[in-house]
Scaffold this motif. Sequence first.
Motif, mmCIF file in Angstrom:
data_model
loop_
_atom_site.group_PDB
_atom_site.id
_atom_site.type_symbol
_atom_site.label_atom_id
_atom_site.label_comp_id
_atom_site.label_asym_id
_atom_site.label_seq_id
_atom_site.Cartn_x
_atom_site.Cartn_y
_atom_site.Cartn_z
ATOM 1 N N TRP A 249 -9.378 -5.900 4.853
ATOM 2 C CA TRP A 249 -7.991 -5.915 5.317
ATOM 3 C C TRP A 249 -7.910 -6.248 6.809
ATOM 4 O O TRP A 249 -6.931 -6.821 7.266
ATOM 5 N N SER B 184 0.847 -1.198 0.000
ATOM 6 C CA SER B 184 0.000 0.000 0.000
ATOM 7 C C SER B 184 0.878 1.241 0.000
ATOM 8 O O SER B 184 1.860 1.340 0.749
ATOM 9 N N THR C 195 -1.341 -5.613 4.215
ATOM 10 C CA THR C 195 -2.668 -5.152 4.666
ATOM 11 C C THR C 195 -2.760 -5.282 6.193
ATOM 12 O O THR C 195 -3.325 -4.435 6.877
#
Length: 1539
Positions: free
Chosen positions: A1520, A1425, A1492
């Motif tokens: 997540w 991410s 996550t």
Amino acid sequence: MSPADLLKICPPVKQIHDTSEKDLARTFLQKLSMLDYRARYIPVRQDDADVSYSQTVTISDSDDLDALFSTSVDSQSKECHVHPMDVQMAVFHCSDSFLKQNIITKLSQCQYALPLLVPDPVTKDIECPLWTFRQITKTWKKTKIKGDSNAIAMKTMPICKAETPMVFFFRLGSLPVSKSQLMNTVINDRHSTFFHRNCPGSTKSRLLMDGVAEIAWYCPAGKPNDSFTDCIAFCNLHGDALSFEKQREILIEKASVTVVLVRTLEKGQKGTTVISDLYRSPKPLIILVANNDCGAVQVKDGKYKVGLKDRSQSDVSEELKGIIRKILYEPHTSFQLESMAKVPGVTVDEDDEVCQKGKSAAMKTVKMLQGMEISKIKDTFLPCQGDLWHEWCRINKELYHLKGNIEMEKSHKQQQLNKIRQNQCKASCSELMKSFTESLLSLPSKQKEYFLKWTQILIDALSTDDLSSILQSYDEKWTEVLTLKKKHDKSDLLTSKQTELEEISKTLQSATFGLEHIFREMGQIYEAHRAVQTQNKLTSWSKYPKLAADLMISGHPVELMDGDAGHVPLTWISSLIKELIKKLGDQRVFVLSVLGLQSSGKSTMLNAMFGLQFAVSAGRCTKGAFMQLVKVSEEVKKDFQFDYFLVVDTEGLRALELAGNATLHHDNALATFVVGLGSLTLINIFGENPAEMQDVLQIVVQAFMRMKKVKLSPSCVFVHQNVTDIAAAEKNMDGKRRLQEKLDQMAQLAAKEELCDAECFSDIIDFDVQKDVKYFAQLWEGSPPMAPPNPGYSESIQELKNIILSKAKCSPGITLSHFNRKIQDLWKALMNEQFVFSFKNTLEIAVYRKLEVEYGNWTWALRSNMLVIENQLHTRIENGELDKVERSDLFKAMSEKYKEVEKDMSKYFEDDRDKEMLVQWRGRFENKIKEFQEELVRGVERKLDEVIQQKKACKKLDDKKTEFENKLLQKSKKLAHKLKDKAKNEEELKKRFNSVWDYWVKELTADAQPIQDIKLDDDQANILNDLGFEWNLIFECKKNGRYKKISEVGNYSDYIVLGKHQDTTRKGLASQRPFEHEDQEMIRSLINSIEKQSLDAIMSKPVATRGYSSTYLQEVAKTVQDTVTEFESNKKCAFKKEFRVDLLLYVFDTACSWLSQSHKQYKTSNDAHTYLESKKTQYYNIFSSFCKGNSSAVVFGEMICEKLRVSIVEAVCNKVAIDLAGEMRCTFPAFNGNRLNLEKHLLKSLAEKEDFDAFITYIRNPRKQVEAFIKEKVNAHMLGEHKDKALNILRKNVEDINKLVIHALFDTTKKVKTQRGDTDMWAKEFSSLLSDKLTLDAMSCQNFKDIKNFDFLQETIEKGLVSITKTISQTSLDKMKEFRLRPDQILIDQLCNCCWETCPFCAAVCTNTIKDHSPEDHSVPFHRSQAINGWHYRNTEILCVDFCTTQVASEGSFYPCHDSNHTIPFKKYRTAGPPYENWSITPDESKLKYWTWFVCQFQEKLENHHGLKFTQRGEIPSEWKMHDKKEAIQSLDEMYSTN
């Protein structure tokens, strides 16, 4: 024999004049499988040596004419070769029921008559091989007269079900005319449907045909010149019917019309009774009389007589046709093949118990479908592959084209996909599927084969009628659309007709139902259950791939790509191929794929070429892609490097003028997919018109260009089918020229589309228009449906097969596991619009990762060898034996090991199973190893030069060391004599020694100035103050310690000055609020750059040889100040004073440890005070020994032992460092693989500790964290659970050194005694023997001249050695940190000599093991991410949670730098220039749960670190939060194991 004997690659059929008898059966089968009707006319060569094929004629010298007119024939000229029909029947009798079925199906395709009643060659029992007819479907057009016009209706049906009139021909007695030949003129005057006496190869001696009744069908084409208006069966009883009464009676009973041939029609003959009975029967009768020359005569109603004598066969034929038409116009009986099963006295092959069991199981399955509308069957009984599966495919494709809040949308779509899978699980228990799969699982193999065949037969029977009418409607509508197109009519009429055509197409799709749909349902049930992982009511789903693999091995085609959904079920296919590998091993296969327009004869060509079973019947065109295995036979295996051909047949590409954009995209994807899969692709073109070719060429050329760009290199062969005159060489040359022109033109168009340079087709693929283009004759010899296949077509098939085999011989093929990965890679890339950017060759990646591990082994072999060499040379330099290191000597010392490594490399690249793929990297890796060796040599040369320079720099002190030693020995001895009887105890001795020691040192160093310790803290503060910073600010910054983490700060906005009236339109950093991610990264980059430059500058200073000077720090401080000022000017921003102070303190802090260590080294090497203080204990021991009254030999021995102790500890620790590093490099899981493996273990370690600061260090400075990880693991290994292993390495090295010293003692003593040497000689000899291994201080012998007993000296030293080795063996391994070589540093040098570039989006570090791996892109298997790296939406405080692997497949865009006004689409991220252009980020819908979990676990800390929030668009998807730490760590093993 079985179909397996046919379904394999055998030696090709040689186009020779005649065939050996022993090869007859094989040649017959091969020719028949290629649809060569000449299989029935194979010229035979006698195998018997006694029989001469070429008969000679004896020449008589006499003029006697008796010989000429003699009727006797010499026995030599009698015919004795095998009758062609005996060959056919022998093969038939020797085949199992499935091969029989294949043979009869092929004979039917060749328009030959088929055996209906067959007497057993031994028992003479009559059998009707009804089973063999089950695959035959006939199509015809029936004409009905309605008023003034004719109505034509198309019919398609299994021939067993067809109810038709049947005309039965037989003869009574011997005849001068051929009955079979006459029948041929009635059915098809251009083709010998029935074999007759005038056919090539015919002989009078036939053994297996008499008594056989054959049947053939006349199928009208709906044209005016049709012989009959409806389908008619013609039956022919071979031999004299008087001899075969049973067959004759059965067929007379079944016939609609009976035709009997007699020589004469007179009473009292053998056949009179038969004729009388027929004449009295109500059934129509036609009598053909050989010796009568009258025309057709109707004797009475339904009874006719026709003479044959002196009449042309065509006249007789026309009369016969007329009579039959007339008879059949009236009401008549019908014949159905299936009715033969009920005839008494006839054995039917289908009555076999195994066949019946298979049939009853199939009936049970198909029974539930009867009475249902065919178009509703799939929706009712196969729900998983209908709307649910199509919806799943649609949503899955959307995952690659996300918009808006992409992670949320992605999470939502994945939930939808999971929901669909759950719904599929619920719907997967249909009665049909239960019944079908239970039968598959429970039936033995033979019954299972029958079950599958029967199921297909019964299903086909259900849908035949519906399909016929739909196809007729489709054909009519298609014709209308094409007519309008040719007129260039663009009216609404065309649009409406196209819409109607599309609707008919949909109806056809829903009405098409076959066995492949049931297997497709099995695949969907399996995928659904695998996705949901539940044991629903249907618990057998896990066995489905095994069932499919068994079927594929037995020769069934398996669906690779679902043509209705336009999707590859990857999980199902992957599991199926894994099962294949379990059963066959990971065999190598040659993948042959075929592409072409719809209905261009691709499947027919493949079936004919390899004896395959791809569906080709009317209305059953291939939809999607199917694959089938063909084994390479043992006879030809030696010629190939693989074990199987894997043939991939595909649905046809659509003609462009009838297609929309969606279809074009589908065709492009299909073409790219099969071209990518194929080792060789056949491009099938129907006809000669280049305009028609253009449709397929455009798609194909683009597909090949894509392959070139992703480094796949298939080959191709173009096949022109339906060419009118393939013999005309000039025409062929012109055709090839036009094809070449078209290909070049398409290559240029595709080059623009794919952004590639290509002027001609041969720039894209290795293609020779002369060799790689094959012209095919028309398939049919005449007009279907009665036309047989063209023999030229069969010849073309054989020639094409030879071309394919010759190309295949040069190919290594690919393993099944490689093929499996290739399917996954190609399909995942095709899901994205940008195939080339999206393609991820996982096998290539896996092979490269393996190569990286080997590269690590090779470099370690060189490094460890160089460490040993360096150690030896370092010892020699310290012992004063070497004052210059030549580079050539270093290369020479390494040469043997380098040759070993080169040999290992060659072996790996030449013998590894993936050598074809490895070859692309061979040159580069050979160069890298050479560069690595040169780098090692340069590094060691530099280090040793520094040692030499240091040795020279401290020469002054070294020269004095002997003097110091002599004086100290004298003083110690003198003091000892003085105190010999006065000192009471050890304490007293120590006190007296200490009282004089400082005086001695002062006296000895009177002329030497002591070197002072450095005060770095004071220097740093003074330098900062001199630069204008206040004392308070300096002390405050030092106190809070914030400077230590300046490179890892999440948000630098606190360091920036913001003016009150600042112009917010300026493009400066300070003008933007909040601080943008790009700005943060620029400041971080500035800090890292300054740190590196400063450290390099400091480390270039001669501190170790000349000592420390504060000017070094002053220079660095000024450079830092200037760099920061320049940055402020360029970026139009202002930093607070705190930033400069923290940055300078950070730089100083980084340099301090090196400065302190180097200065300490300088002081140790050059300061006499320091040197003497280090010897205090040693001289106290000498003094104490003298005090105890020990002899000179004992004291000298103790002195040598002390020198040995220091030297042995150093040597052992350096050697243990190398050995321990080597042992950990080989056995410790984190260190024994490639860079990626190290990354995995580091991430595991971080997760287990849950230390956020350590994570941030890893994210901001990955190398720093990796080094810390290596140090931690080495310490744990040495001092933790593996301590014993490390201690064993230590003890072994102590033992080795001990043996060496004892050996040197023995040799030295022996030599000195032999040569009657003195102490000086002993010391010199002993030192020289150990000079390569131990660093020994100079030995002063001035005070020990009186030693004469060298054996005693040896004994004394040996005793001392026992104590030394015992002490060293118990030394803490922690002590190794004090020495020159440390295992952690050795491993850091080895493992961190790799790439450290980070992803410009998410900061994931490149995992390539090689430092400079150009031209390979930077890559990392799994990104993370972007919030982790602080990416956020511009002008907001919202963190961006998206993964870059998702974004590059989305419709989103990004700002490439902080002052950009223009965005770049993520799909074209490479166009943003460096660093983006050097990264390969392939779209991936899967996510590493690890990251996550990290985002959720440290959400608050990440927000505080970056000064940003996970909110609104940046909200963390709820999915997540479902992952825990255990899953996160487990995901590392799962994900990294696949790369």
